[in-house]
Design an enzyme around this catalytic site. Structure first.
Site, PDB file in Angstrom:
ATOM      1  N   LYS A  35       0.975  -1.244   0.165  1.00 26.06           N
ATOM      2  CA  LYS A  35      -0.201   0.171   0.013  1.00 26.06           C
ATOM      3  C   LYS A  35       0.708   1.256  -0.103  1.00 26.06           C
ATOM      4  CE  LYS A  35      -4.134  -1.939   2.094  1.00 26.06           C
ATOM      5  NZ  LYS A  35      -5.061  -2.041   3.268  1.00 26.06           N
ATOM      6  N   ALA A  65      -2.866   0.090   6.916  1.00 25.50           N
ATOM      7  CA  ALA A  65      -4.073   0.141   7.674  1.00 25.50           C
ATOM      8  C   ALA A  65      -4.309   1.075   8.595  1.00 25.50           C
ATOM      9  CB  ALA A  65      -4.589  -1.391   7.737  1.00 25.50           C
TER      10      ALA A  65
END
Ligand code: ATR
Length: 292
Positions: A70, A134
């Protein structure tokens, strides 16, 4: 039916084998009657640049990006959505004329899932476990929705401190502090809500929790684990055993997925009915996977 004109999207991750995203997006496409196909791509860390460029060369309409890429995809996108830039993590790529634009639909997905679970963010005190991609989305949600205080607990305390400093700077108030995960005993004795964002307890390590001592869970009234495999993590179980309420990450997965699907298919809004059906399908699939 997939025609030769089908829009192609996928997910890049490592590992990717247990992702429910292909099931979810192909289900959305079927329900919405869209000529669209979504495939899994197992991408090693050293191949991220090639994967993004290759996806563009292959005319993919978009990609989801997940663990552990990510943050690694950021240098290879052409443009960043402002929220993704603020978060510092990208989970969705959307094709533009000259490259992909990076979005983060985790934040919107988490925010919606927390609302569905009845969590009030505003004015509450939060423990955020983890400081990875996250956790960045979670810190952004807590900051934008006026959490009172946040303590970031992470195995690597330096990363927790970095995320805390960044978040305080971003929102212009000193509401986030950081500590090493092992120092949880130093937390003030008060009611907390918690978000668990580490990979501890994720399949195939289902029997683990980031903190094992039941005493940690005594002051946690509500918690959300972003992990969805297994559906019930040991963390969630420990919260419940201590008298709190806990939710898993399936709703967040579905809502972030719906947001990504809508970005790839402008003008499409996935109705609540379809979301409900997707949830049932994915729960059943998780149940079946338990035995594998
Ligand atoms: P994601 O994008 O899913 O957040 P990540 O950026 O790789 O993935 O972050 C993983 C998180 O899980 C980190 O907070 C990591 O802690 P460190 O920063 O100390 O590495 C946490 N994590 C992974 N394995 C862990 C373990 N065995 N014990 C505690 N924390 C762990």
């Amino acid at each position: 039916m997939i025609s030769a004109k089908a829009k192609v999207c996928g997910v890049m991750a490592y590992p990717v084998e247990h992702s429910l995203s292909p099931l979810m997006h192909n289900f959305f496409a079927g329900e919405m009657g869209i000529d669209f196909v979504y495939v899994p791509f197992k991408v090693q860390t050293e191949c991220v640049e090639d994967a993004v460029k290759g996806a563009f060369a292959l005319n993919l309409a978009g990609m989801n990006v997940t663990v552990p890429h990510k943050q690694r995809v950021i240098p290879w996108v052409k443009e960043m959505d402002p929220a993704a830039k603020a978060i510092g993590a990208v989970n969705t790529l959307v094709r533009t004329e000259d490259g992909f634009k990076g979005y983060n639909t985790d934040a919107g997905g988490l925010s919606r899932a927390m609302g569905e679970f009845g969590m009030t963010i505003e004015g509450k005190d939060w423990i955020l476990i983890g400081a990875g991609g996250a956790a960045k989305a979670a810190a952004y949600v807590l900051g934008s929705r006026d959490a009172n205080t946040v303590v970031i607990l992470n195995r690597d305390e330096y990363k927790a401190r970095e995320l805390a400093d960044e978040t305080n700077r971003r929102f212009g108030r000193e509401f986030v502090t950081a500590a090493a995960l092992n120092d949880w005993r130093k937390l003030p004795d008060r009611e907390w809500q918690a978000i668990q964002t580490t990979s501890v307890g994720m399949y195939p390590h289902g029997g683990q929790a980031p903190v094992e001592d039941p005493a940690f869970y005594r002051n946690i009234s509500r918690a959300m684990d972003v992990i969805y495999t297994p559906a019930r993590t040991r963390f969630a179980l420990l919260v419940e055993e201590a008298g709190g309420q806990a939710a898993g990450g399936l709703d967040m997965l579905i809502y972030q997925g719906a947001e990504a699907f809508q970005l790839w298919n402008p003008g499409t809004v996935i109705p609540e009915e379809v979301i409900k059906k997707a949830r049932i399908l994915m729960r059943e699939t998780l149940e079946r996977q338990k035995g594998t």
